[in-house]
Design an enzyme around this catalytic site. Sequence first.
Site, PDB file in Angstrom:
ATOM      1  N   THR A 147       0.855  -1.188   0.000  1.00  0.00           N
ATOM      2  CA  THR A 147       0.000   0.000   0.000  1.00  0.00           C
ATOM      3  C   THR A 147       0.890   1.237   0.000  1.00  0.00           C
ATOM      4  OG1 THR A 147      -2.064   0.904   0.846  1.00  0.00           O
ATOM      5  CG2 THR A 147      -0.448   0.273   2.512  1.00  0.00           C
TER       6      THR A 147
ATOM      7  N   CYS B 291      -3.410   8.049   7.367  1.00  0.00           N
ATOM      8  CA  CYS B 291      -4.008   6.712   7.336  1.00  0.00           C
ATOM      9  C   CYS B 291      -3.070   5.712   8.015  1.00  0.00           C
ATOM     10  CB  CYS B 291      -4.252   6.260   5.908  1.00  0.00           C
ATOM     11  SG  CYS B 291      -5.419   7.286   5.000  1.00  0.00           S
TER      12      CYS B 291
ATOM     13  N   HIS C  87      -5.668  -0.589   4.522  1.00  0.00           N
ATOM     14  CA  HIS C  87      -5.273   0.830   4.508  1.00  0.00           C
ATOM     15  C   HIS C  87      -6.470   1.613   5.044  1.00  0.00           C
ATOM     16  CE1 HIS C  87      -3.138   4.237   2.068  1.00  0.00           C
ATOM     17  NE2 HIS C  87      -4.004   4.792   2.883  1.00  0.00           N
TER      18      HIS C  87
END
Lengths: 205, 161
Positions: free
Chosen positions: B22, B28, B45
């Site tokens: 990711t 995040c 994520h």
Amino acid sequence: MGFWEQLNAFHLDVLREIGNIGAGNAATALAAMLNQRINMSVPRAGVLPLKEIPNLIGQEEDPVACVEFGVTGRAPGKIMFLLTQESAFFLIDFLLGQPLGTTRRLDDMGISVLTEVGNILSGSFLTAFAEFCKLEFIPSVPAFAFDMLGAVLSSAFLEGGYFADQALVVETQFYSPETQISGYFFLIPEENALGVIMESLGMKI
Amino acid sequence: MEDIKVGIGEWKIAREPQRLITLGLGSCVGVALYDRRAAIGGLAHVMLPDSKQFAEITNRAKFADLAIPDLVEEMLRWGARRENIIAKIAGGARMFSSADHRLTTLNIGERNAAMVLKVLETLKIPVVGQDTGGNYGRTMILDTASGKVFIRTLGRPLREI
């Protein structure tokens, strides 16, 4: 039917025109600052899922500088100004009167320079936008980030308290035909701003 | 073999020898779950801590409190065993610096990381690696053959957590 689905081609045309006027004024300010010609792309406007917004610019890991402002008033939203790393370093050297190539990593002075450029350009964007719509906009103090495009853009929304899955984005690219300056203006009107903007122009949504 | 990309507000599962990746975690948080015996890995994520603050949920994978239990359930369906799953997490930064009080009080990255840890604790999944906070973005890679998790940041070499 969701709010965003009511947006039609005509509304998007109006938003592109706002992008054109706002970014045009900002590009003029940048050109004056650099004493060189700045060209602008035709603005794009649309409702996009948050995860697709980085694709407008490049790859998620590309290094970018971003100056972001929250805008309050009757038509609230967000305005962002993004530069590629190359452009950011060029601007710092140019505005500090250093030989080009001096800046190799960002320091506090560089951050101040870019934030100030962001301030001036966002101010120019909002002034033109405000005149066109006869609305008042109050920008927040700027927030600054320099990092991976994906991290910067997602955080610009989330850290600014914008939690929706998608956003209305008006995007304009600017570039210099003479040097490696290249960057983007983003206008992100909030959901409730759109009706106010259209109404101020004598239109209904 | 190409890495399997996990987008923002998504999770995915893969088996040995695939890698899950990711890109550009800012505020995040990336949650890598791994069962060494089954050689099955999952990577999420997550964008926001708590779905309970929202009236309408269109994407469960966006929220720490929903994404992690969902990911665990799906890993069990793939053949992982709950007691074998371990976790490594990364992200939860504060990317923007500003004199604006609103931005400094919100600190969504810190809240994301705290919620991820809380959810993992509730699920009794041990956290064996963590790289959270700071003001920089991270790319996270989970190698399902070894369970190793690698972090890439701008201007620094790849490192393992």
